[in-house]
Design a protein around this motif. Structure first.
Motif, mmCIF file in Angstrom:
data_model
loop_
_atom_site.group_PDB
_atom_site.id
_atom_site.type_symbol
_atom_site.label_atom_id
_atom_site.label_comp_id
_atom_site.label_asym_id
_atom_site.label_seq_id
_atom_site.Cartn_x
_atom_site.Cartn_y
_atom_site.Cartn_z
ATOM 1 N N GLU A 75 5.891 -22.706 -7.292
ATOM 2 C CA GLU A 75 6.823 -22.833 -6.167
ATOM 3 C C GLU A 75 8.224 -23.018 -6.728
ATOM 4 O O GLU A 75 8.466 -23.996 -7.443
ATOM 5 C CB GLU A 75 6.438 -24.015 -5.288
ATOM 6 N N PRO A 76 9.166 -22.063 -6.493
ATOM 7 C CA PRO A 76 9.040 -20.899 -5.623
ATOM 8 C C PRO A 76 7.998 -19.895 -6.124
ATOM 9 O O PRO A 76 7.732 -19.838 -7.335
ATOM 10 C CB PRO A 76 10.442 -20.298 -5.619
ATOM 11 N N PRO A 77 7.409 -19.124 -5.199
ATOM 12 C CA PRO A 77 6.325 -18.220 -5.581
ATOM 13 C C PRO A 77 6.808 -17.086 -6.479
ATOM 14 O O PRO A 77 7.911 -16.576 -6.307
ATOM 15 C CB PRO A 77 5.828 -17.685 -4.232
ATOM 16 N N PRO A 78 5.979 -16.701 -7.419
ATOM 17 C CA PRO A 78 6.342 -15.567 -8.276
ATOM 18 C C PRO A 78 6.324 -14.259 -7.493
ATOM 19 O O PRO A 78 5.692 -14.158 -6.436
ATOM 20 C CB PRO A 78 5.254 -15.581 -9.353
ATOM 21 N N ASP A 79 6.993 -13.275 -8.013
ATOM 22 C CA ASP A 79 7.060 -11.958 -7.372
ATOM 23 C C ASP A 79 5.717 -11.230 -7.507
ATOM 24 O O ASP A 79 4.869 -11.600 -8.340
ATOM 25 C CB ASP A 79 8.176 -11.129 -8.019
ATOM 26 N N MET A 80 5.540 -10.202 -6.701
ATOM 27 C CA MET A 80 4.324 -9.393 -6.768
ATOM 28 C C MET A 80 4.226 -8.712 -8.131
ATOM 29 O O MET A 80 5.217 -8.141 -8.626
ATOM 30 C CB MET A 80 4.333 -8.337 -5.661
ATOM 31 N N PRO A 81 3.060 -8.750 -8.764
ATOM 32 C CA PRO A 81 2.884 -8.066 -10.059
ATOM 33 C C PRO A 81 3.167 -6.566 -9.960
ATOM 34 O O PRO A 81 2.948 -5.940 -8.918
ATOM 35 C CB PRO A 81 1.424 -8.331 -10.403
ATOM 36 N N GLU A 82 3.617 -6.005 -11.065
ATOM 37 C CA GLU A 82 4.017 -4.598 -11.074
ATOM 38 C C GLU A 82 2.864 -3.671 -10.721
ATOM 39 O O GLU A 82 3.069 -2.642 -10.053
ATOM 40 C CB GLU A 82 4.568 -4.248 -12.463
ATOM 41 N N ALA A 83 1.649 -3.989 -11.150
ATOM 42 C CA ALA A 83 0.507 -3.109 -10.869
ATOM 43 C C ALA A 83 0.284 -2.954 -9.360
ATOM 44 O O ALA A 83 -0.060 -1.863 -8.882
ATOM 45 C CB ALA A 83 -0.746 -3.681 -11.527
ATOM 46 N N PHE A 84 0.482 -4.015 -8.607
ATOM 47 C CA PHE A 84 0.319 -3.941 -7.151
ATOM 48 C C PHE A 84 1.451 -3.134 -6.519
ATOM 49 O O PHE A 84 1.221 -2.374 -5.570
ATOM 50 C CB PHE A 84 0.269 -5.352 -6.556
ATOM 51 N N LYS A 85 2.662 -3.313 -7.020
ATOM 52 C CA LYS A 85 3.786 -2.538 -6.496
ATOM 53 C C LYS A 85 3.546 -1.049 -6.679
ATOM 54 O O LYS A 85 3.771 -0.244 -5.754
ATOM 55 C CB LYS A 85 5.080 -2.945 -7.217
ATOM 56 N N ILE A 86 3.059 -0.657 -7.861
ATOM 57 C CA ILE A 86 2.807 0.764 -8.130
ATOM 58 C C ILE A 86 1.705 1.289 -7.218
ATOM 59 O O ILE A 86 1.809 2.397 -6.661
ATOM 60 C CB ILE A 86 2.420 0.961 -9.616
ATOM 61 N N CYS A 87 0.650 0.494 -7.033
ATOM 62 C CA CYS A 87 -0.453 0.900 -6.159
ATOM 63 C C CYS A 87 0.041 1.143 -4.734
ATOM 64 O O CYS A 87 -0.316 2.146 -4.105
ATOM 65 C CB CYS A 87 -1.539 -0.159 -6.178
ATOM 66 N N ILE A 88 0.857 0.233 -4.225
ATOM 67 C CA ILE A 88 1.378 0.374 -2.862
ATOM 68 C C ILE A 88 2.335 1.544 -2.754
ATOM 69 O O ILE A 88 2.300 2.308 -1.762
ATOM 70 C CB ILE A 88 2.065 -0.948 -2.428
ATOM 71 N N GLN A 89 3.177 1.729 -3.749
ATOM 72 C CA GLN A 89 4.103 2.866 -3.747
ATOM 73 C C GLN A 89 3.353 4.191 -3.772
ATOM 74 O O GLN A 89 3.759 5.161 -3.108
ATOM 75 C CB GLN A 89 5.050 2.762 -4.940
ATOM 76 N N ASP A 90 2.254 4.248 -4.514
ATOM 77 C CA ASP A 90 1.462 5.473 -4.575
ATOM 78 C C ASP A 90 0.863 5.820 -3.212
ATOM 79 O O ASP A 90 0.589 6.996 -2.925
ATOM 80 C CB ASP A 90 0.340 5.332 -5.610
#
Length: 264
Positions: free
Chosen positions: A119-134
């Motif tokens: 806390e504060p929460p960490p950002d979304m991991p890069e692997a998830f960002k790429i998955c969502i962008q795809d």
């Protein structure tokens, strides 16, 4: 001169006449006789009031004094009343600790997260960002950061809860809100902790009259829990992110593990 003892000890009509005659003999002036007689009567009345029980409780500096043997009973009553009041106050404090308000509960959760360094929460991991962008996903939002509970992993419960009091942002549109209010499920695109895409249902459950939760269910335990046993353990810290995919802005949910939980 006649004193006030005769008045203090009580008198009948004869004693009153005797008292009046004595005063008449001691003074010839009618006004002086009347003043003396009034003074004697008043003194007698005051002396009698101070020396005899009147049945009227007297309060002085917070202490209540009662005639004869009533003092002890009164004090016992006051002690019992004070003790009962103290016990009631203690019970109220216990209930407050056992049932904290939503704000107090949220503050406690934030404190625990701060102690864990999330806390504060960490950002979304890069692997998830790429998955969502795809998938063409947009509008990524952090919905909640929470501890995994034993009930979240229970096959009989078959759901993961997201208490509304812990939700950090508004992630539903008006159509989705209306659907959930009618107790209808919303099918969502779901990204599992191992970054595999599947589907789940989102519902809203009311717990009593004062608490509500969003829940992920459907094939929750059969697919998600079974396939992500390394990530989903009691007390693990996880994040739930929302996003939108497709031309119809379908709701998507991603479950990210932030911190390991208990080891078996």
């Amino acid at each position: 001169m006649c004193d006030s003892n005769e008045v203090e000890n009580g008198y009948d009509e004869d004693s009153w006449e005797k008292l009046k005659n004595k005063v008449d003999q001691e003074s010839g002036d009618e006004s002086e006789r009347l003043d003396k007689l009034t003074l004697i009567v008043l003194q007698g009345f005051v002396n009698r009031f101070l020396t005899e029980p009147t049945g009227i409780p007297i309060e002085k500096k917070g202490i209540k004094r009662c005639p004869q043997g009533e003092n002890q009973d009164y004090l016992i009553h006051k002690q019992k009343k004070h003790k009962a009041c103290h016990q009631q106050q203690q019970e109220k404090k216990k209930k407050k600790r056992a049932n904290p308000s939503p704000k107090e509960g949220q503050d406690e959760i934030m404190r625990k997260f701060a102690e864990l360094g999330v806390e504060p929460p960490p950002d979304m991991p890069e692997a998830f960002k790429i998955c969502i962008q795809d998938m063409g996903g947009t509008e990524i939002k952090l919905v909640i950061q929470k501890f995994i509970r034993v009930t979240d992993l229970d096959p009989q419960q078959n759901r993961m809860s997201m208490p509304l009091k812990q939700v950090r942002c508004e992630f539903l549109n008006e159509v989705e809100k209306e659907k959930l209010s009618r107790r209808q499920a919303i099918q969502v695109v779901f990204v599992e902790p191992r970054v595999v895409v599947s589907e789940l249902n989102l519902n809203k459950w009311d717990v009593g009259k004062t608490s509500s939760s969003y829940v992920l269910n459907g094939p929750w335990h059969k697919n998600v829990v079974k396939n992500n046993e390394d990530s989903l353990k009691p007390t693990a810290v996880v994040q739930i992110w929302s996003f939108r995919v497709g031309t119809d802005s379908k709701l998507g949910i991603a479950l990210v593990k932030v911190r390991d939980g208990e080891q078996a």
